[in-house]
Motif scaffolding. Structure first.
Motif, mmCIF file in Angstrom:
data_model
loop_
_atom_site.group_PDB
_atom_site.id
_atom_site.type_symbol
_atom_site.label_atom_id
_atom_site.label_comp_id
_atom_site.label_asym_id
_atom_site.label_seq_id
_atom_site.Cartn_x
_atom_site.Cartn_y
_atom_site.Cartn_z
ATOM 1 N N ASP A 45 29.944 33.015 44.464
ATOM 2 C CA ASP A 45 31.108 33.751 44.951
ATOM 3 C C ASP A 45 31.911 34.242 43.752
ATOM 4 O O ASP A 45 31.961 33.579 42.708
ATOM 5 C CB ASP A 45 32.004 32.856 45.800
ATOM 6 C CG ASP A 45 31.396 32.556 47.162
ATOM 7 O OD1 ASP A 45 30.315 33.091 47.449
ATOM 8 O OD2 ASP A 45 32.015 31.787 47.915
ATOM 9 N N LEU A 66 35.701 35.800 42.425
ATOM 10 C CA LEU A 66 37.125 36.049 42.654
ATOM 11 C C LEU A 66 37.640 36.923 41.527
ATOM 12 O O LEU A 66 37.460 36.591 40.349
ATOM 13 C CB LEU A 66 37.910 34.736 42.691
ATOM 14 C CG LEU A 66 39.417 34.870 42.944
ATOM 15 C CD1 LEU A 66 39.684 35.252 44.392
ATOM 16 C CD2 LEU A 66 40.131 33.567 42.598
ATOM 17 N N HIS A 68 33.252 41.988 50.984
ATOM 18 C CA HIS A 68 34.422 42.028 50.106
ATOM 19 C C HIS A 68 35.643 41.827 50.988
ATOM 20 O O HIS A 68 35.822 42.529 51.993
ATOM 21 C CB HIS A 68 34.551 43.364 49.372
ATOM 22 C CG HIS A 68 35.882 43.504 48.669
ATOM 23 N ND1 HIS A 68 36.980 44.084 49.271
ATOM 24 C CD2 HIS A 68 36.296 43.103 47.439
ATOM 25 C CE1 HIS A 68 38.000 44.044 48.432
ATOM 26 N NE2 HIS A 68 37.602 43.462 47.316
ATOM 27 N N SER A 103 40.578 39.959 44.980
ATOM 28 C CA SER A 103 39.342 40.335 45.662
ATOM 29 C C SER A 103 38.425 39.127 45.721
ATOM 30 O O SER A 103 38.243 38.424 44.710
ATOM 31 C CB SER A 103 38.622 41.467 44.909
ATOM 32 O OG SER A 103 39.240 42.711 45.126
ATOM 33 N N TYR A 104 37.835 38.897 46.878
ATOM 34 C CA TYR A 104 36.870 37.809 47.056
ATOM 35 C C TYR A 104 35.560 38.424 47.521
ATOM 36 O O TYR A 104 35.516 39.140 48.531
ATOM 37 C CB TYR A 104 37.406 36.814 48.084
ATOM 38 C CG TYR A 104 36.477 35.670 48.410
ATOM 39 C CD1 TYR A 104 35.960 34.853 47.407
ATOM 40 C CD2 TYR A 104 36.136 35.382 49.726
ATOM 41 C CE1 TYR A 104 35.120 33.782 47.708
ATOM 42 C CE2 TYR A 104 35.299 34.319 50.047
ATOM 43 C CZ TYR A 104 34.795 33.518 49.033
ATOM 44 O OH TYR A 104 33.968 32.467 49.339
ATOM 45 N N THR A 114 31.603 37.610 48.528
ATOM 46 C CA THR A 114 30.755 36.499 48.944
ATOM 47 C C THR A 114 29.611 36.988 49.819
ATOM 48 O O THR A 114 29.720 38.053 50.452
ATOM 49 C CB THR A 114 31.579 35.445 49.720
ATOM 50 O OG1 THR A 114 30.748 34.326 50.027
ATOM 51 C CG2 THR A 114 32.132 36.026 51.020
ATOM 52 N N ILE A 147 39.755 30.171 50.921
ATOM 53 C CA ILE A 147 38.917 30.082 49.719
ATOM 54 C C ILE A 147 38.521 28.608 49.579
ATOM 55 O O ILE A 147 39.382 27.741 49.384
ATOM 56 C CB ILE A 147 39.666 30.574 48.469
ATOM 57 C CG1 ILE A 147 40.189 32.008 48.693
ATOM 58 C CG2 ILE A 147 38.759 30.500 47.243
ATOM 59 C CD1 ILE A 147 39.127 33.054 48.960
ATOM 60 N N LEU A 205 37.305 28.189 42.399
ATOM 61 C CA LEU A 205 38.133 29.342 42.756
ATOM 62 C C LEU A 205 39.461 28.881 43.350
ATOM 63 O O LEU A 205 40.510 29.478 43.089
ATOM 64 C CB LEU A 205 37.392 30.234 43.754
ATOM 65 C CG LEU A 205 36.027 30.779 43.302
ATOM 66 C CD1 LEU A 205 35.503 31.786 44.324
ATOM 67 C CD2 LEU A 205 36.111 31.421 41.923
#
Length: 698
Positions: free
Chosen positions: A334, A336, A448, A466-467, A469, A622, A627
């Motif tokens: 993932d 971040l 996203h 922004s994450y 995964t 999260i 993270l």
């Protein structure tokens, strides 16, 4: 005793005062001060269009019910006017008394046509003849006819004219199209930049528009109109067409503010008031040029870098190897990203790669506000042209971006994308993109999820998260989300994602209540929140109860805060700060201690009733430990700032936090920038010291 609740509009004005305080700082570079002044004016334009416009509609409808702070619409407008008059006076005192003299000393010269040399006068007259005159459309003011409609937010020059033969006097208006800009460049000897304001040039050349008449007097003014005009969705068969009607109505809606120069002749003032339908409460006399938002152009003048802050360029994230496939990167871990300290480029690359990748089958994305020349829109168009299934949920009700969204939606549709215009009765404000890719005979979903818009321009100016995964549970939730908003089904509780308007507010209230319960049991309990605005009464009351139970609550709120901190009964354990610096604080980030097993979320939503109950939003947990720890460090760092942070006081005003004697200066945005630089350099060095085996071509 009623629950303490600060007035929403006054709280917003205090936020704008914090921005103005930056412009007042003598230790900031000159053009940074000009920039902050222009931001306060731009903010005020929107405030009048939306909040003042809405209150005026309430007053006109006869509404007398007080708001949560105890003010009726009529009383609220009166209190706000006094505060705005003070802020307006401070803005112009700063401009004319400090900034203009400093600009002149630095070689940035605002000139009046009367000050021009013969050569300069010839230059600007030629510019008027070739570039300005053909675009002007004077409007006669005839007392026997309906008054002309003056466009909103445009500078207009009012003229008194005299016919020398008949000695008759009449009046006319000259609206100046925004496309012409505000400044006309004037050449000067040596270094420097000189300019004439366009309204002064138009006034000096007005004779050309009225041949055979004399121009006796002129003045410039600017009208702000009510922008709080809603779409009638129940009756709208064609939502796009309805939005076009709203945009037209907004240009000619009721006047909510008339900016008039203090030196305007009385007869012209009388005419302007009549034409614009302005009463005494709508008139704001200014000691200088109206419309200070346009002075933002000056802040970016080329050749004056020494009058600006040193640039803080976005850094490459250590999590993303240069040239590596975004799909491979996300599949391994993932990611971040903390913008603008870390570049938004990986997000753009992900969507651009998806548009070209033959294994990508579908792209689904919410578009709320996009850049004028958007790489994301271009990538989605390319993807549709490449035969991929592209679904774009375009929010036409994104206030003041409606026209651009209409245009881009049309482009996407022509390319073959499926366009959905938001959700009936709600704004879709969630920041989500889902990419479906075929891998090893199976489908894998990449998501996203963020706090900011898909806008590469603002990604360099706003702080956001922004994450990225490809965890199956997040991908599954993303699919269910898009199915709900495009298929008009219910937004049920997902595995991971927490949507509004169905689940986000109840979840937040439960999390706050659980911290309160732990505190009552004598256990450690803590909440840290970062939002742009806090207004929702239920959230505020829950925070008050948590504070009374002994929960330590730290809130970082950029703008509106209706919660009253420092109240000995309700909020003695609540600290509220606000950070105003070179980047606009925009990320929403929440921490709940939860008995030592913290829950951390990023979100698209502020803690406002409109976000929690009237918009489609997402709160994203999260869970990756590294993270999560990083996000907690980000939250806590803001409360160490002793250079750009202000503390909210019980009366709603704010005081800048001053570092103690011997305490080292700490500027949180600079800290994040330095962290990003060090991390990028360290990763660069690590890669340079690592040997990669050569793989021969087959």
């Amino acid at each position: 005793m009623s629950t303490p609740y600060l007035n929403r509009e006054l709280s917003w004005l205090e936020f704008n005062q914090r921005v103005l305080n930056e412009a007042l700082r003598e230790d900031l570079p000159l053009l940074e001060r000009v920039k902050f002044l222009a931001i306060t004016a731009s903010n005020m334009d929107e405030f009048f269009q939306v909040r003042i416009g809405g209150l005026m509609l309430m007053r006109r409808s006869g509404r007398k019910t007080p708001d949560a702070s105890g003010l009726t619409p009529t009383r609220n407008l009166a209190v706000l006017r006094q505060r705005i008059l003070k802020m307006c006076a401070d803005q112009y005192t700063l401009l004319t008394g400090t900034l203009v003299p400093a600009m002149e000393k630095a070689g940035i010269l605002p000139l009046h046509p009367r000050q021009l040399t013969v050569r300069q006068a010839g230059q600007v007259e030629a510019a008027f003849e070739d570039l300005i005159f053909p675009l002007l459309t004077p409007l006669a003011v005839d007392p026997d006819s309906s008054p002309p409609v003056v466009p909103a937010l445009q500078i207009t020059v009012a003229c008194r004219l005299l016919d020398p033969e008949t000695q008759n006097t009449r009046y006319a208006l000259i609206p100046i199209p925004e496309a012409l800009g505000r400044r006309i460049h004037v050449s000067v000897e040596g270094e420097g930049h000189a300019f004439v304001l366009i309204e002064d040039l138009v006034a000096s050349q007005a004779l050309q528009l009225f041949p055979g008449e004399n121009v006796i007097s002129t003045t410039a003014f600017r009208v702000t109109r009510n922008g709080d005009i809603a779409v009638q969705e129940e009756d709208a068969i064609d939502l796009a067409g309805e939005m076009e009607d709203v945009l037209t109505a907004r240009r000619f809606a009721d006047t909510v503010r008339l900016e008039l120069r203090s030196d305007a002749p009385r007869d012209l003032v009388r005419v302007i008031k009549a034409v614009t339908g302005s009463g005494p409460q709508e008139i704001y006399r200014v000691d200088g040029p109206p419309g200070l938002a346009s002075f933002m152009e000056l802040a970016f003048l080329p050749g004056f870098d020494h009058l600006r802050d040193v640039d803080w360029p976005a850094q490459n994230s250590p999590a993303i190897a240069p040239g590596a496939s975004m799909f491979e990167t996300i599949a391994s871990n993932d990611v971040l990203l903390f913008h603008p300290y870390e570049s938004f480029e990986p997000v753009l690359r992900l969507i651009e790669e998806a548009a070209e990748d033959p294994d990508v089958i579908a792209i689904k994305q919410v578009l709320y506000r996009t850049a004028r020349k958007s790489r994301i829109i271009d990538a989605l168009i390319k993807a549709a042209e490449n035969g991929k299934h592209v679904t774009a949920l375009v929010e036409l009700k994104a206030r003041f971006d409606e026209a651009r969204n209409l245009d881009r939606a049309d482009e996407l549709q022509r390319a073959g994308a499926q366009i959905v215009y938001g959700v009936k009765g709600l704004k879709t404000h969630a920041k989500i993109c889902l990419i479906v890719r075929r891998e090893a005979g199976r489908l894998r979903r990449y998501a996203h999820l963020g706090t900011g818009n898909y806008n590469e321009t603002t990604s360099r100016l706003y702080t956001d998260l922004s994450y990225l995964t490809c965890k199956p549970e997040y991908g599954n939730d993303a699919s269910l989300f898009f199915n709900a908003v495009t298929g008009r089904s219910k937004l049920l509780r997902f595995q991971r994602l927490v949507p509004a308007p169905t689940a986000m507010k109840p979840t937040l209230l439960d999390l706050i209540a659980s911290e309160a319960e732990r505190a009552k049991q004598g256990l450690p309990a803590r909440i840290i929140g970062k939002v742009n605005s806090l207004q929702d009464p239920d959230i505020i009351n829950a925070l008050y109860k948590a504070s009374q139970a002994g929960v330590e609550i730290k809130l970082n709120i950029r703008g509106i805060c209706c919660l009253k901190p420092g109240d000995p009964k309700y909020s003695k354990n609540i600290e509220v700060i606000s950070v105003i610096d070179r980047f606009l604080e925009h990320a929403r980030l929440f921490y709940f201690h939860q008995g030592g097993n913290p829950e951390v979320y990023i979100a698209s939503a502020d803690w406002m009733t409109r976000n929690l109950e009237k918009r489609v939003e997402l709160m994203i947990p999260i869970e990756e430990p590294a993270l999560k720890r990083r996000l907690v460090r980000i939250l806590e760092a803001f409360f160490q700032d002793n250079t750009q942070a202000s503390r909210l006081m019980p009366d709603g005003t704010s005081q800048r936090i001053v570092r103690g004697k011997g305490q080292k200066a700490f500027r949180v945005q600079e800290h994040f920038h330095q962290q990003a630089r060090k991390a990028a350099k360290a990763r660069e060095h690590e890669r340079a010291m690592t040997f990669e085996p050569h793989v021969p071509a087959e």
